[in-house]
Design a protein around this motif. Structure first.
Motif: not given
Ligand SMILES: Nc1nc2c(ncn2[C@@H]2O[C@H](COP(=O)(O)OP(=O)(O)O)[C@@H](O)[C@H]2O)c(=O)[nH]1
Ligand SMILES: [Mg+2]
Lengths: 99, 291, 449
Positions: B123-130
């Protein structure tokens, strides 16, 4: 061909070779374009440890546990992912087929 | 159009990001987008906040449209948008391009990344992108009950420090933490809460290429657009990103940066990047035909 | 680390940077305590194993349908009686108010009677089936079904996510068609759209349940036995639809929509205990009431129209009788009759109203029955020459024929192509005619009806 033999000695092969319960390390992706993009987004990034979890009753697809999610891939697609089989996972220490 | 990367795909009936951005931005109604991986509880949270009954089954891909509803918090109304679940913002599937276009182009006032506490890394992978896309962002650490049951405790305070954006732990099904989440959203919107997102630093040559691309992309976009993230996507050979920045051709991009991009895409003598798009111009391809 | 087979791209390096960061953050903020006690793998082993995977799927389907059939029977009768008592009262009131006969006919015999039918026959099975289905959906069973069936979809040249869109079709084919957006490949999305109609939607379920209950109960005596037998018949029809889906998808992949399956992934999310109370409320409000209102909205004008057609007499016969006469030969070829085909055609707006229209047109042709129970439905149909074979043909035609108008409109919206919308109507219709003709021929050959 020499290259293939060398790869085999190192235990490197397509993901579909992992039997349920076996773990592997992603060493590369052979697909390009959108498929590669998609695999990366799903977490099949070189350096990732994953595990084959279970196989569909009809033999295909196989579900893989990767970075905390369970994702099923058809054998043809799984072959886009190159893995090195974890040495211990072939022996008796292999984990149960479930994560 | 939502389905523009998919060669004549028929998916186009829903409102476009632009329509939504315009329609949703009623005066005094800040737009709050819920982004996150599939099955992290976005729709459950959406229902809890808006009272709207959107069906939430437990299978990926069930939200294919943007659902909109109004949440009231301390006398103020917020338009909440439930985005389809995605693993990334690189737009490699229909769901992802819907979510990605909305975040990058409709520019919600606040973005909430709904993260599954039982599966944080993914989930952090997406959070880092956002957090590459926007500063006005909070992380909703959902499913903390499940995480506890599964025996993993997640330190929200430390996560907040690591990401540089507010983190609120919630249990969407029981409504726990939603008040604090909305307080955070309100603060981000009004500016009483400011964030200092700790963005990912890519490899030095990648950063150098990005620094070259970003001004080019900025010139083609309306002010306030997510230029750094679109530059990242363009550098990665994402056709969608190039289309979004006004049909910029890959060649234009490569030439405009004085070799920085060429160096990265042909890097290490490993051959051409496989996913460079064909240039729009008559010149055959850009990127790495030469190697 | 990087074998020569796979050159590293910028995208790889960007994603790797993102994941490296995600990993390091996760490692810092997560404090693992006791080892996980997670039931998901255990349940998964049961639901997807070679030995138990398919039996559990069949049992689940059978159990849901059995609960629906048995559970719907009694409330259906109570509702029917109530609504038809009300009809008598309405009739009396209108006569007392001095309403002309035609107005009484249109409003009471036409509109009201059709509405009463739709409500009493549809509401109970829907109010049972939808919550059951929604519970399964929220538990996370559907992706497991997709996982089990995927090889069959691969064989058919289709996308494995098609089983998810089919599951949505159980609720409503229009919703199923919209759900096809989750399929990325345009070719596979079209296959899923064109075949979605082969899963029985809620508009057709109650009819199947009513007919199988009526005709099975003529053979089997005990209530539970009859319920189980009726459920088995419905399971058989559902499975026929699924087989047809595979067959037609296979055919499409080799003709109109030639191609090989594209890249596809399916996530198996962890099982989560659904919010049972909310599921019940949600499925009743979102699905049951919504679908019922739609049916009612369509049934009211259709009821009026059918009454007018049934009571406008030209050359000694009603318009419906004329239409039925023309369609009679085709109907009989398929083991049906002209009235049935007229009902299916007039029922284009919504599948829910096909059986009520048929009942109306049978009633209009002279016979008066108190239509307040399934038994009286059986008596009426038998009086018009129905046997179990007619019921079978009807159920097959209902399963396979053209989609309702809402679904066709949705297909058009999703494809923006009149050609594919036409195909979405023509392909199922052709399949329906062929299958019903074949089955009726078999029945005739074996001399059973
Ligand atoms: N235990 C628990 N379950 C949750 C929570 N939030 C959502 N769920 C469940 O997780 C599943 C997926 O939720 P949904 O809202 O559809 O996720 P989405 O795909 O992100 O929209 C549903 O079955 C929810 O009931 C939570 O905080 N705790
Ligand atoms: Mg959702």
């Amino acid at each position: 061909m020499a290259r293939t033999n060398e790869a085999e000695r190192k235990g490197i092969g397509p993901l579909a070779l992992l039997a349920p319960g076996e773990a592997g390390l992603v060493v590369g992706l052979s697909a390009g374009g959108l498929v590669r993009r998609r695999l990366l987004d799903l977490g099949f990034v070189p350096g990732t440890v994953l595990r084959a979890v279970r196989r569909s009753p009809l033999g295909d697809p196989t579900a893989y546990s990767v970075r905390g999610a369970v994702i099923a891939l058809r054998a043809a697609d799984a072959n886009n992912i190159l893995v090195r089989r974890a040495p211990e996972s072939t022996g008796a220490t292999a984990a149960a087929p479930d994560d | 159009m939502v389905g523009h990367h998919h060669g004549g795909s028929p998916v186009s009936d829903g409102p476009t990001w632009a329509d939504l951005g315009r329609a949703a931005r009623a005066p005094g109604h800040p737009v709050v987008a819920l982004a996150g991986n599939p099955n992290t509880g976005k729709s459950t949270l959406f229902n809890a906040l808006t009272g709207l009954r959107q069906h939430t089954g437990n299978w990926p891909g069930k939200t294919v449209l943007l659902a909109q509803g109004v949440a009231r918090h301390r006398g103020k109304s917020y338009t909440i948008v439930d985005l389809p679940g995605t693993y990334s913002l690189f737009a490699s599937s229909v769901e992802e391009s819907v979510a990605s276009d909305f975040l990058c182009l409709a520019r919600p006032d606040v973005t909430v990344v709904v993260a599954d506490a039982t599966c944080l890394e993914r989930n952090l992978n997406l959070a880092l992108q956002v957090i590459e896309v926007t500063d006005k962002v909070a992380v909703c650490l959902n499913l903390v009950d499940e995480a506890r049951r599964k025996g993993c405790e997640c330190d929200a305070t430390m996560l907040e420090a690591e990401l540089g954006v507010p983190v609120v732990a919630t249990v969407a099904t029981k409504g726990r933490g939603l008040g604090r989440l909305m307080d955070t959203v309100a603060g981000l919107n009004s500016g009483t809460i400011t964030t200092r997102p700790k963005r990912v630093v890519y490899d030095p040559d990648v950063e150098e290429a990005l620094a070259g691309i970003e001004p080019l992309v900025t010139r083609k976009l309306p002010p306030g657009a997510a230029t750094r993230w679109l530059a990242v996507r363009a550098l990665c050979g994402d056709m969608g990103a190039l289309e979004l920045v006004g049909d910029m051709s890959a060649l234009e991009l490569v030439d405009g940066t004085g070799g920085a991009v060429r160096k990265v895409t042909e890097g290490f003598g490993l051959g051409p990047a496989p996913s460079w798009p064909a240039a729009r111009s008559t010149t055959s391809t850009a990127g790495g035909k030469s190697s | 680390m990087n074998p020569p087979q796979s050159p590293v791209t910028v995208a790889d390096r960007v994603v790797a940077s993102l994941y490296r960061r995600a990993e390091s953050i996760a490692a810092k903020v997560i404090a693992p305590r006791s080892p996980a006690q997670d039931l998901t793998p255990v349940i998964d082993r049961l639901l997807t194993s070679r030995l138990t995977g398919f039996p559990i799927m069949l049992l689940t389907l059978g159990a849901v349908l059995w609960v629906t059939v048995v559970g719907a029977n009694y409330p259906s009768q109570v509702l029917g009686r109530l609504l038809f008592d009300l009809q008598g009262w309405l009739s009396g009131a209108m006569t007392a108010a001095g309403a002309p006969a035609w107005l009484h006919g249109v409003l009471v015999s036409g509109v009201y009677r059709t509405l009463a039918w739709v409500v009493s026959v549809m509401l109970p099975p829907m109010a049972i089936f939808f919550p059951c289905f929604t519970l399964l959906e929220d538990l996370g069973y559907l992706p497991r079904v997709a996982f089990n069936l995927d090889a069959a979809f691969k064989w058919a040249g289709a996308c494995g996510k098609q089983s998810l869109t089919m599951s949505m079709g159980f609720g409503c084919n229009a919703a199923g068609v919209i759900a096809c957006r989750i399929i990325d490949s345009p070719r596979e999305r079209l296959i899923a759209i064109l075949t979605n109609n082969f899963v029985i939607c809620n508009g057709r379920f109650p009819t199947l349940i009513a007919l199988s209950t009526v005709f099975v109960s003529q053979v089997v005596q005990t209530t539970i036995g009859a319920g189980a037998a009726a459920a088995l018949v419905v399971v058989g029809i559902v499975l026929t639809g699924i087989v047809m889906t595979f067959g037609v998808s296979w055919l499409l992949s080799r003709t109109l929509l030639r191609g090989v399956p594209s890249f596809y992934t399916l996530e198996l999310p962890p099982f989560r205990w659904p919010q049972v109370g909310r599921v019940l409320i949600r499925s009743v409000i979102d699905r049951t009431v919504f679908v019922l209102l739609r049916a009612v909205a369509v049934a009211a004008p259709a009821g009026a129209l059918v009454w007018v057609l049934g009571n406008t007499v030209i050359e000694g016969h009603s318009v419906i009788a004329h239409l039925a006469g023309w369609l009679g030969p085709l109907g009989r070829l398929m083991g049906l009759d002209g009235f049935v085909l007229v009902a299916f055609i007039l029922g284009l707006p919504a599948n829910e109203i096909v059986l009520p229209i048929l009942v109306m047109s049978y009633l209009g042709s002279g016979m008066m029955v108190e239509m307040d129970s399934l038994e009286s439905l059986g008596i009426l149909l038998a009086a018009h020459g129905w046997s179990w074979a007619t019921a079978l043909s009807y159920m097959l035609f209902s399963l396979l024929h053209w989609p309702c108008a809402t679904t066709l409109l949705t297909v058009w919206k999703e494809t923006r192509s009149s050609r594919w919308t036409f195909a979405a109507a023509a392909i199922p219709t052709a399949v329906a005619v062929i299958v019903c003709t074949f089955v009726a021929g078999l029945v005739r050959l074996t001399g059973n009806a």
